[in-house]
Design a protein around this motif. Structure first.
Motif, short mmCIF file in Angstrom:
data_model
loop_
_atom_site.label_atom_id
_atom_site.label_comp_id
_atom_site.label_asym_id
_atom_site.label_seq_id
_atom_site.Cartn_x
_atom_site.Cartn_y
_atom_site.Cartn_z
N ALA A 92 0.84 -1.19 0.00
CA ALA A 92 0.00 0.00 0.00
C ALA A 92 0.88 1.24 0.00
O ALA A 92 1.99 1.23 0.55
CB ALA A 92 -0.89 0.00 1.24
N PRO A 93 0.42 2.35 -0.60
CA PRO A 93 1.19 3.59 -0.56
C PRO A 93 1.40 4.04 0.88
O PRO A 93 0.50 3.94 1.70
CB PRO A 93 0.31 4.59 -1.30
CG PRO A 93 -0.66 3.77 -2.09
CD PRO A 93 -0.84 2.48 -1.34
N SER A 94 2.60 4.51 1.18
CA SER A 94 2.86 5.00 2.54
C SER A 94 3.31 6.46 2.55
O SER A 94 3.56 7.02 3.62
CB SER A 94 3.90 4.12 3.24
OG SER A 94 5.08 4.00 2.49
N THR A 95 3.41 7.09 1.38
CA THR A 95 3.70 8.52 1.29
C THR A 95 2.86 9.10 0.16
O THR A 95 2.26 8.37 -0.63
CB THR A 95 5.19 8.80 0.96
OG1 THR A 95 5.49 8.32 -0.36
CG2 THR A 95 6.12 8.18 1.98
N CYS A 109 11.94 14.59 -15.70
CA CYS A 109 11.16 14.85 -14.49
C CYS A 109 10.92 13.51 -13.81
O CYS A 109 10.86 12.47 -14.45
CB CYS A 109 9.81 15.46 -14.84
SG CYS A 109 9.94 17.11 -15.54
N ARG A 110 10.75 13.56 -12.50
CA ARG A 110 10.53 12.33 -11.73
C ARG A 110 9.39 12.53 -10.75
O ARG A 110 9.32 13.52 -10.03
CB ARG A 110 11.78 11.97 -10.96
CG ARG A 110 11.60 10.74 -10.06
CD ARG A 110 12.79 10.48 -9.16
NE ARG A 110 13.96 10.19 -9.95
CZ ARG A 110 15.21 10.35 -9.50
NH1 ARG A 110 15.43 10.77 -8.28
NH2 ARG A 110 16.23 10.06 -10.28
N ALA A 111 8.51 11.53 -10.70
CA ALA A 111 7.50 11.44 -9.66
C ALA A 111 7.88 10.22 -8.83
O ALA A 111 8.25 9.18 -9.38
CB ALA A 111 6.11 11.26 -10.26
N SER A 112 7.85 10.34 -7.52
CA SER A 112 8.23 9.22 -6.66
C SER A 112 7.22 9.04 -5.54
O SER A 112 6.55 9.98 -5.12
CB SER A 112 9.64 9.41 -6.10
OG SER A 112 9.70 10.54 -5.27
N ARG A 113 7.16 7.80 -5.08
CA ARG A 113 6.26 7.47 -3.98
C ARG A 113 6.80 6.23 -3.29
O ARG A 113 7.37 5.35 -3.93
CB ARG A 113 4.86 7.18 -4.51
CG ARG A 113 3.81 7.09 -3.42
CD ARG A 113 2.43 7.02 -4.00
NE ARG A 113 1.45 7.41 -2.99
CZ ARG A 113 0.17 7.38 -3.17
NH1 ARG A 113 -0.33 7.01 -4.34
NH2 ARG A 113 -0.66 7.74 -2.21
N VAL A 114 6.60 6.15 -1.99
CA VAL A 114 7.03 4.99 -1.22
C VAL A 114 5.82 4.12 -0.94
O VAL A 114 4.73 4.62 -0.63
CB VAL A 114 7.71 5.42 0.10
CG1 VAL A 114 8.06 4.21 0.95
CG2 VAL A 114 8.96 6.25 -0.20
N THR A 134 9.40 0.02 -0.22
CA THR A 134 9.87 0.05 -1.60
C THR A 134 9.55 1.42 -2.20
O THR A 134 8.42 1.90 -2.10
CB THR A 134 9.18 -1.05 -2.43
OG1 THR A 134 9.49 -2.32 -1.83
CG2 THR A 134 9.66 -1.05 -3.86
N THR A 135 10.55 2.03 -2.82
CA THR A 135 10.39 3.33 -3.47
C THR A 135 10.18 3.12 -4.96
O THR A 135 10.87 2.33 -5.59
CB THR A 135 11.63 4.21 -3.24
OG1 THR A 135 11.82 4.38 -1.83
CG2 THR A 135 11.47 5.57 -3.89
N LEU A 136 9.21 3.84 -5.52
CA LEU A 136 8.94 3.82 -6.95
C LEU A 136 9.30 5.17 -7.53
O LEU A 136 8.87 6.21 -7.01
CB LEU A 136 7.46 3.53 -7.21
CG LEU A 136 6.96 3.76 -8.64
CD1 LEU A 136 7.59 2.76 -9.61
CD2 LEU A 136 5.43 3.69 -8.68
#
Length: 127
Positions: A33-36, A47-52, A60-62
């Motif tokens: 599940a997303p945590s951030t 450009c970068r979009a990131s989410r943990v 896990t970081t994406l």
């Protein structure tokens, strides 16, 4: 860059989980599940979009990166759950969106964390 980023990332944001597995679906697929919240960063050439996703051992970081105007992205996953990849491809699914099946390049980050890179991924955008 990140043309239509709001629409593209909305599709990822509405998914409640990301599934990462190599090979056919199994009962023990890793669902995180997303945590951030999403974070955005602009570089000179992309450009970068990131989410943990996940927590503790499964954290896990994406990264979703785009370097031009085309709707083609590079995906990077960083985290311990990726330490023993096997097979020629990996299945990734965001919530109820269709699976993305891609070949990958395994690596190790400068901090020793497992990394999985996928180049040239197309993402189906919600209408």
């Amino acid at each position: 860059m990140l043309k239509n980023a709001g629409r593209i990332l909305f599709g990822f944001a509405i998914g409640l989980a990301v599934i990462v597995t190599a090979g056919p679906a199994k009962a023990d697929d890793l669902v995180l599940a997303p945590s951030t919240e999403w974070r955005y960063r602009e570089f000179d050439d992309r450009c970068r979009a990131s989410r943990v996703f996940g927590a503790e051992e499964d954290r896990t970081t994406l990264w979703i990166e785009q370097g031009g105007e085309e709707s083609i992205y590079n995906l990077t996953l960083i985290g311990r759950p990726l330490r023993n990849p096997y097979g020629r491809g990996v299945r990734i699914q965001f919530g109820e969106d269709p699976e993305i099946i891609r070949s990958f390049i395994p690596a190790t980050s400068s901090r020793g964390r497992p990394v999985m890179r996928m180049y040239g991924v197309t993402v189906i955008q919600p209408e």
